[in-house]
Design a protein around this motif. Structure first.
Motif, PDB file in Angstrom:
ATOM      1  N   ILE A  95       2.401   4.365   2.015  1.00  0.00           N
ATOM      2  CA  ILE A  95       1.552   5.542   1.219  1.00  0.00           C
ATOM      3  C   ILE A  95       0.538   4.552   1.142  1.00  0.00           C
ATOM      4  N   LEU A  96       0.081   3.028   0.743  1.00  0.00           N
ATOM      5  CA  LEU A  96      -0.671   2.880   0.363  1.00  0.00           C
ATOM      6  C   LEU A  96      -1.891   2.254   2.125  1.00  0.00           C
ATOM      7  N   LYS A  97      -0.772   2.071   2.990  1.00  0.00           N
ATOM      8  CA  LYS A  97      -1.197   2.040   4.231  1.00  0.00           C
ATOM      9  C   LYS A  97      -1.561   3.509   4.993  1.00  0.00           C
ATOM     10  N   TYR A  98      -0.680   4.050   4.858  1.00  0.00           N
ATOM     11  CA  TYR A  98      -1.823   5.850   5.706  1.00  0.00           C
ATOM     12  C   TYR A  98      -2.283   6.206   4.410  1.00  0.00           C
ATOM     13  N   HIS A  99      -2.971   5.952   3.380  1.00  0.00           N
ATOM     14  CA  HIS A  99      -3.967   6.856   2.655  1.00  0.00           C
ATOM     15  C   HIS A  99      -5.239   7.008   2.747  1.00  0.00           C
ATOM     16  N   GLU A 100      -5.783   6.469   3.482  1.00  0.00           N
ATOM     17  CA  GLU A 100      -6.932   6.664   4.328  1.00  0.00           C
ATOM     18  C   GLU A 100      -7.135   7.994   5.396  1.00  0.00           C
ATOM     19  N   VAL A 101      -5.234   7.791   5.890  1.00  0.00           N
ATOM     20  CA  VAL A 101      -4.880   8.654   7.323  1.00  0.00           C
ATOM     21  C   VAL A 101      -4.996   9.372   6.751  1.00  0.00           C
ATOM     22  N   ARG A 102      -4.269  10.425   5.832  1.00  0.00           N
ATOM     23  CA  ARG A 102      -3.270  11.458   5.539  1.00  0.00           C
ATOM     24  C   ARG A 102      -4.778  11.913   4.325  1.00  0.00           C
ATOM     25  N   LYS A 103      -5.726  11.181   3.876  1.00  0.00           N
ATOM     26  CA  LYS A 103      -6.737  12.161   3.051  1.00  0.00           C
ATOM     27  C   LYS A 103      -7.849  12.472   4.110  1.00  0.00           C
ATOM     28  N   GLU A 104      -7.737  12.198   5.077  1.00  0.00           N
ATOM     29  CA  GLU A 104      -9.029  12.133   6.872  1.00  0.00           C
ATOM     30  C   GLU A 104      -8.749  13.579   7.265  1.00  0.00           C
ATOM     31  N   ILE A 112      14.842  -1.186  -5.779  1.00  0.00           N
ATOM     32  CA  ILE A 112      12.864  -1.766  -6.145  1.00  0.00           C
ATOM     33  C   ILE A 112      12.670  -1.745  -4.600  1.00  0.00           C
ATOM     34  N   ALA A 113      13.500  -1.761  -3.878  1.00  0.00           N
ATOM     35  CA  ALA A 113      12.899  -2.969  -2.423  1.00  0.00           C
ATOM     36  C   ALA A 113      12.835  -1.676  -1.821  1.00  0.00           C
ATOM     37  N   SER A 114      13.028  -0.533  -1.325  1.00  0.00           N
ATOM     38  CA  SER A 114      12.989   0.639  -0.634  1.00  0.00           C
ATOM     39  C   SER A 114      11.597   1.709  -1.680  1.00  0.00           C
ATOM     40  N   LEU A 115      11.943   1.538  -3.226  1.00  0.00           N
ATOM     41  CA  LEU A 115      10.519   1.878  -3.405  1.00  0.00           C
ATOM     42  C   LEU A 115       9.343   1.191  -3.120  1.00  0.00           C
TER      43      LEU A 115
END
Length: 130
Positions: A115-124, A105-108
């Protein structure tokens, strides 16, 4: 004053044969009393022996019952100790499984945070590729 009366003496004279009859009667009476006492003593001894035998039989039965009870209690104790050991082993295995699950669970959680932190960066980045 008149002198006091003379003290009593042995009584009237009796012949030796009369004395023998009295002694013989007394000996016979003593023999009868002794026979009676021996009969009573024998009866009491018999009763005491019966009481003793009954007590010994009761004691033997109680010892047998106590021995059986101890055996049953020792068997129950051994079963309980075996069950306790099994439960302790199960607890240890479950604790190990829980630890592995918490690690997963900790690794997930770490992946999701990334994923949440770099979502915007990846989207752009994707939008700029198109």
């Amino acid at each position: 004053a008149a002198p006091p009366p003379p003290p009593e003496t042995f009584g009237a004279y009796t012949k030796a044969s009369q004395e023998n009859n009295g002694v013989t009667a007394m000996i016979n009476m003593l023999i009868q009393e002794l026979d009676k006492e021996m009969t009573v003593a024998e009866a009491e001894e018999k009763d005491a022996q019966e009481d003793y035998e009954t007590m010994m039989q009761d004691s033997a039965e109680k010892r047998a019952a106590d021995s059986k009870s101890i055996t049953e209690k020792e068997a129950a104790k051994a079963d309980t100790e075996a069950a306790l050991q099994q439960h302790q082993d199960d607890k240890a295995a479950t604790a190990k499984e829980l630890s592995a699950t918490l690690e997963f669970i900790a690794s997930l959680h770490a992946e999701c945070d990334w994923i949440l932190k770099y979502h915007e960066v990846r989207k752009e980045a994707r939008a700029s590729e198109i």
